[in-house]
Design a protein around this motif. Structure first.
Motif, PDB file in Angstrom:
ATOM      1  N   TRP A 279       0.802  -1.204   0.000  1.00 17.91           N
ATOM      2  CA  TRP A 279       0.000   0.000   0.000  1.00 17.91           C
ATOM      3  C   TRP A 279       0.846   1.270   0.000  1.00 17.91           C
ATOM      4  O   TRP A 279       0.299   2.372   0.000  1.00 17.91           O
ATOM      5  CB  TRP A 279      -0.946   0.004   1.202  1.00 17.91           C
ATOM      6  CG  TRP A 279      -1.963  -1.103   1.144  1.00 17.91           C
ATOM      7  CD1 TRP A 279      -2.326  -1.830   0.044  1.00 17.91           C
ATOM      8  CD2 TRP A 279      -2.744  -1.616   2.218  1.00 17.91           C
ATOM      9  NE1 TRP A 279      -3.282  -2.764   0.365  1.00 17.91           N
ATOM     10  CE2 TRP A 279      -3.568  -2.661   1.709  1.00 17.91           C
ATOM     11  CE3 TRP A 279      -2.851  -1.303   3.567  1.00 17.91           C
ATOM     12  CZ2 TRP A 279      -4.462  -3.383   2.491  1.00 17.91           C
ATOM     13  CZ3 TRP A 279      -3.738  -2.025   4.355  1.00 17.91           C
ATOM     14  CH2 TRP A 279      -4.536  -3.043   3.815  1.00 17.91           C
ATOM     15  N   GLY A 280       2.169   1.136   0.008  1.00 18.02           N
ATOM     16  CA  GLY A 280       3.033   2.299  -0.107  1.00 18.02           C
ATOM     17  C   GLY A 280       3.981   2.460   1.063  1.00 18.02           C
ATOM     18  O   GLY A 280       3.926   1.706   2.041  1.00 18.02           O
ATOM     19  N   ILE A 281       4.850   3.460   0.961  1.00 22.14           N
ATOM     20  CA  ILE A 281       5.836   3.769   1.999  1.00 22.14           C
ATOM     21  C   ILE A 281       5.734   5.249   2.319  1.00 22.14           C
ATOM     22  O   ILE A 281       5.899   6.100   1.434  1.00 22.14           O
ATOM     23  CB  ILE A 281       7.270   3.449   1.537  1.00 22.14           C
ATOM     24  CG1 ILE A 281       7.397   1.977   1.112  1.00 22.14           C
ATOM     25  CG2 ILE A 281       8.269   3.776   2.649  1.00 22.14           C
ATOM     26  CD1 ILE A 281       8.742   1.656   0.475  1.00 22.14           C
ATOM     27  N   ALA A 282       5.463   5.576   3.541  1.00 16.29           N
ATOM     28  CA  ALA A 282       5.406   6.976   3.946  1.00 16.29           C
ATOM     29  C   ALA A 282       6.799   7.596   3.843  1.00 16.29           C
ATOM     30  O   ALA A 282       7.807   6.972   4.185  1.00 16.29           O
ATOM     31  CB  ALA A 282       4.882   7.090   5.377  1.00 16.29           C
ATOM     32  N   ARG A 283       6.843   8.840   3.392  1.00 15.34           N
ATOM     33  CA  ARG A 283       8.111   9.563   3.274  1.00 15.34           C
ATOM     34  C   ARG A 283       8.421  10.205   4.632  1.00 15.34           C
ATOM     35  O   ARG A 283       8.243  11.407   4.843  1.00 15.34           O
ATOM     36  CB  ARG A 283       8.019  10.606   2.156  1.00 15.34           C
ATOM     37  CG  ARG A 283       7.812   9.975   0.783  1.00 15.34           C
ATOM     38  CD  ARG A 283       7.702  11.020  -0.322  1.00 15.34           C
ATOM     39  NE  ARG A 283       7.570  10.382  -1.618  1.00 15.34           N
ATOM     40  CZ  ARG A 283       8.577  10.000  -2.390  1.00 15.34           C
ATOM     41  NH1 ARG A 283       9.828  10.232  -1.983  1.00 15.34           N
ATOM     42  NH2 ARG A 283       8.373   9.415  -3.554  1.00 15.34           N
ATOM     43  N   VAL A 284       8.918   9.360   5.514  1.00 18.75           N
ATOM     44  CA  VAL A 284       9.125   9.771   6.898  1.00 18.75           C
ATOM     45  C   VAL A 284      10.074  10.961   6.998  1.00 18.75           C
ATOM     46  O   VAL A 284       9.847  11.897   7.774  1.00 18.75           O
ATOM     47  CB  VAL A 284       9.642   8.579   7.727  1.00 18.75           C
ATOM     48  CG1 VAL A 284      10.062   9.024   9.120  1.00 18.75           C
ATOM     49  CG2 VAL A 284       8.566   7.502   7.816  1.00 18.75           C
ATOM     50  N   HIS A 285      11.138  10.938   6.223  1.00 17.51           N
ATOM     51  CA  HIS A 285      12.116  12.028   6.287  1.00 17.51           C
ATOM     52  C   HIS A 285      11.452  13.366   5.982  1.00 17.51           C
ATOM     53  O   HIS A 285      11.689  14.358   6.689  1.00 17.51           O
ATOM     54  CB  HIS A 285      13.257  11.779   5.292  1.00 17.51           C
ATOM     55  CG  HIS A 285      14.226  12.916   5.188  1.00 17.51           C
ATOM     56  ND1 HIS A 285      15.174  13.167   6.153  1.00 17.51           N
ATOM     57  CD2 HIS A 285      14.373  13.901   4.253  1.00 17.51           C
ATOM     58  CE1 HIS A 285      15.877  14.241   5.806  1.00 17.51           C
ATOM     59  NE2 HIS A 285      15.408  14.704   4.671  1.00 17.51           N
ATOM     60  N   GLU A 286      10.597  13.407   4.972  1.00 17.63           N
ATOM     61  CA  GLU A 286       9.940  14.660   4.602  1.00 17.63           C
ATOM     62  C   GLU A 286       8.926  15.095   5.660  1.00 17.63           C
ATOM     63  O   GLU A 286       8.798  16.289   5.951  1.00 17.63           O
ATOM     64  CB  GLU A 286       9.258  14.506   3.244  1.00 17.63           C
ATOM     65  CG  GLU A 286      10.240  14.274   2.094  1.00 17.63           C
ATOM     66  CD  GLU A 286       9.536  14.071   0.763  1.00 17.63           C
ATOM     67  OE1 GLU A 286       8.306  14.283   0.705  1.00 17.63           O
ATOM     68  OE2 GLU A 286      10.223  13.692  -0.204  1.00 17.63           O
ATOM     69  N   LEU A 287       8.214  14.141   6.227  1.00 18.26           N
ATOM     70  CA  LEU A 287       7.241  14.474   7.259  1.00 18.26           C
ATOM     71  C   LEU A 287       7.933  15.035   8.494  1.00 18.26           C
ATOM     72  O   LEU A 287       7.507  16.046   9.068  1.00 18.26           O
ATOM     73  CB  LEU A 287       6.418  13.233   7.622  1.00 18.26           C
ATOM     74  CG  LEU A 287       5.536  12.660   6.498  1.00 18.26           C
ATOM     75  CD1 LEU A 287       4.980  11.301   6.901  1.00 18.26           C
ATOM     76  CD2 LEU A 287       4.396  13.607   6.161  1.00 18.26           C
ATOM     77  N   LEU A 288       9.024  14.398   8.909  1.00 18.37           N
ATOM     78  CA  LEU A 288       9.771  14.883  10.069  1.00 18.37           C
ATOM     79  C   LEU A 288      10.416  16.235   9.781  1.00 18.37           C
ATOM     80  O   LEU A 288      10.409  17.137  10.630  1.00 18.37           O
ATOM     81  CB  LEU A 288      10.840  13.873  10.469  1.00 18.37           C
ATOM     82  CG  LEU A 288      10.351  12.551  11.073  1.00 18.37           C
ATOM     83  CD1 LEU A 288      11.522  11.589  11.247  1.00 18.37           C
ATOM     84  CD2 LEU A 288       9.662  12.783  12.418  1.00 18.37           C
ATOM     85  N   ALA A 289      10.979  16.377   8.583  1.00 20.88           N
ATOM     86  CA  ALA A 289      11.640  17.637   8.228  1.00 20.88           C
ATOM     87  C   ALA A 289      10.660  18.799   8.223  1.00 20.88           C
ATOM     88  O   ALA A 289      11.041  19.944   8.501  1.00 20.88           O
ATOM     89  CB  ALA A 289      12.306  17.502   6.861  1.00 20.88           C
ATOM     90  N   ALA A 290       9.397  18.518   7.938  1.00 20.27           N
ATOM     91  CA  ALA A 290       8.379  19.571   7.935  1.00 20.27           C
ATOM     92  C   ALA A 290       7.966  19.973   9.345  1.00 20.27           C
ATOM     93  O   ALA A 290       7.261  20.971   9.520  1.00 20.27           O
ATOM     94  CB  ALA A 290       7.153  19.100   7.157  1.00 20.27           C
ATOM     95  N   GLY A 291       8.382  19.175  10.333  1.00 17.83           N
ATOM     96  CA  GLY A 291       8.045  19.490  11.716  1.00 17.83           C
ATOM     97  C   GLY A 291       6.879  18.700  12.270  1.00 17.83           C
ATOM     98  O   GLY A 291       6.368  19.023  13.348  1.00 17.83           O
ATOM     99  N   ILE A 292       6.450  17.651  11.572  1.00 17.18           N
ATOM    100  CA  ILE A 292       5.349  16.812  12.057  1.00 17.18           C
ATOM    101  C   ILE A 292       5.897  15.815  13.074  1.00 17.18           C
ATOM    102  O   ILE A 292       6.864  15.090  12.796  1.00 17.18           O
ATOM    103  CB  ILE A 292       4.668  16.068  10.898  1.00 17.18           C
ATOM    104  CG1 ILE A 292       4.078  17.065   9.906  1.00 17.18           C
ATOM    105  CG2 ILE A 292       3.582  15.126  11.417  1.00 17.18           C
ATOM    106  CD1 ILE A 292       3.565  16.426   8.625  1.00 17.18           C
ATOM    107  N   GLN A 293       5.300  15.766  14.253  1.00 14.24           N
ATOM    108  CA  GLN A 293       5.659  14.752  15.234  1.00 14.24           C
ATOM    109  C   GLN A 293       5.105  13.411  14.758  1.00 14.24           C
ATOM    110  O   GLN A 293       3.906  13.274  14.549  1.00 14.24           O
ATOM    111  CB  GLN A 293       5.076  15.100  16.605  1.00 14.24           C
ATOM    112  CG  GLN A 293       5.656  16.339  17.231  1.00 14.24           C
ATOM    113  CD  GLN A 293       7.055  16.108  17.796  1.00 14.24           C
ATOM    114  OE1 GLN A 293       7.524  14.983  17.881  1.00 14.24           O
ATOM    115  NE2 GLN A 293       7.720  17.187  18.177  1.00 14.24           N
TER     116      GLN A 293
END
Length: 428
Positions: A279-293
């Motif tokens: 079902w896919g792979i979340a782009r964790v690096h981008e989410l964290l870099a944006a400031g999302i906990q």
């Protein structure tokens, strides 16, 4: 909780050295665990589970299929077995036991499936049975009164009754072992009325809100039904806010990532579900870099088959390089502790020492699987996949000692569920 031993991993990336772990459960008696040759971490926090699915693993027709096929296959299994308090207790006992034995001290159970049209009291009984299973084993539970195609008024009335019965004073019991939250499955299954009904319950009782968004079927259905993407709808419906946690977030655009971050909403990564199901792979690096906990969750046995959060932290590191920079071990561990706890509004669950909730895991790293490991924290995740903690402590009280449950026998718990399912299959 006073940490004086082993390699103790505190909140964030810091590491310090010591020898023993002294447990403080509020009584005059102090229990000391020998932690030599071990790594001590805060208890892991599974921010997204579906405990009912612990009774429905590896079902035919549910592996590597589109979510549009997976959902009805799982629904058929639930209907055949019959969802009630007895099944909820047995499945939750298995899921909580599995969690504690893998170092998870807190489980957020997004319970989505209910007997259609059942009396409100029956839904309260299901929630109470799940909570009782967790309390009997000594774990912490966040029971999320979810919804999947439920009548909005019925879902709201049920959520209100569950909160009133289980956490009448602000969403969390005084001992901190039980919390209640609310959350529709997602815009693919629930409309604006259901989101509004559950949001009203959250406001009334001071509950956190949780939902799922931007998996493959979620985006497709939202576009087909509303001509909008899920994040647009969540924003419009008041579900991009600091008290909201969104699980999965596989298919999000840069603009959606920015909007989630600006709203203060948190997220949960669930690679153990999304990756094997395709079902896919979340782009964790981008989410964290944006400031999302970001927290970490296993999702349920219907898609993951396992509730081992540390193994999923390892998987998160393994697949992260396919969509961006590789996730460092300390970041993955931080997601499985601090990130998950923040999403629950419970930061005290995610660290050791003063102000903590007294939850910790003692991991023996003295065996051959850890020989040659230069960094014991990285080794905790990379080496020995599927490892079990030696000892687990919740609220200063041991719940796992020497790799075994303190308050129950795991084989008895497994056998109880197997017998229940066999009996119902024979009757059906």
């Amino acid at each position: 909780m006073v940490v004086t031993g082993a390699v103790a991993v505190l909140a964030g990336p810091g590491v310090e050295h010591a020898d023993d772990v002294a447990l403080d459960d509020g009584s005059e008696t102090v229990t000391t665990l020998d932690a030599s040759g071990c790594v001590v971490t805060p208890g892991l926090v599974n921010a997204h589970h579906h405990l009912l699915q612990s009774a429905f693993r590896t079902l035919p027709g549910t592996r590597g299929v589109p979510m549009a096929e997976w959902l009805p296959a799982m629904a058929a299994a639930y209907n055949a077995a019959g969802i009630d308090a007895e099944l909820a207790h047995a499945a939750a006992s298995v899921g909580i036991a599995e969690s504690l034995l893998s170092g998870v001290t807190t489980v957020a159970d997004h319970h989505l499936n209910w007997p259609m049209g059942a009396p409100i009291d029956a839904t309260v009984a299901i929630a109470r049975a799940t909570a009782d299973a967790s309390r009997a084993l000594g774990g912490r539970l966040v029971f999320v009164r979810g919804s999947a195609r439920d009548d909005p008024d019925w879902a709201g009335a049920s959520a209100d009754a569950i909160a009133s019965a289980l956490v009448p004073h602000g969403g969390v019991t005084p001992d901190g072992l039980l919390q209640v939250a609310v959350g529709p499955a997602g815009v693919h299954s629930d409309g604006e009325a259901t989101f509004a009904a559950l949001a009203e319950v959250a406001r009334t009782h001071g509950l956190r809100r949780r939902t799922q968004a931007n998996e493959q079927v979620d985006v497709a259905i939202a576009l087909e039904r509303y001509g909008r993407r899920p994040i647009d709808l969540l924003d419009e419906w008041g579900w991009l806010a600091p008290d909201v946690t969104i699980a999965h977030l596989v298919d999000v655009t840069p603009d959606e990532t920015r909007r989630i971050a600006e709203s203060g909403a948190t997220g949960t990564h669930a690679p153990g579900c999304d990756v094997p199901m395709g079902w896919g792979i979340a782009r964790v690096h981008e989410l964290l870099a944006a400031g999302i906990q970001l927290g970490l969750g296993t999702s349920g046995g219907g898609s993951n088959d396992a509730g081992h959060l540390l193994a999923d932290a390892r998987l998160a590191m393994q697949v992260s390089g396919l969509v961006g920079p590789q996730l460092p071990a300390r970041t993955a561990l931080d997601m499985a502790t601090r990130g998950s706890a923040i999403g629950l509004g419970r930061p005290e669950l995610s660290h050791l020492g003063t102000g903590s909730a007294g939850d910790l895991c003692v991991w023996d790293v003295s065996g051959v699987a850890d020989a040659g490991v230069a960094d014991p924290v990285a080794g905790l995740l990379w080496a020995a996949p599927g490892r079990r903690p030696r000892d687990v402590v919740v609220a200063g009280r041991p719940v796992v000692r020497h790799g075994a449950l303190v308050h129950a026998d795991e084989r008895t718990i497994a056998g109880d569920l197997s017998r229940l399912l066999a009996r119902r299959a024979a009757a059906g």
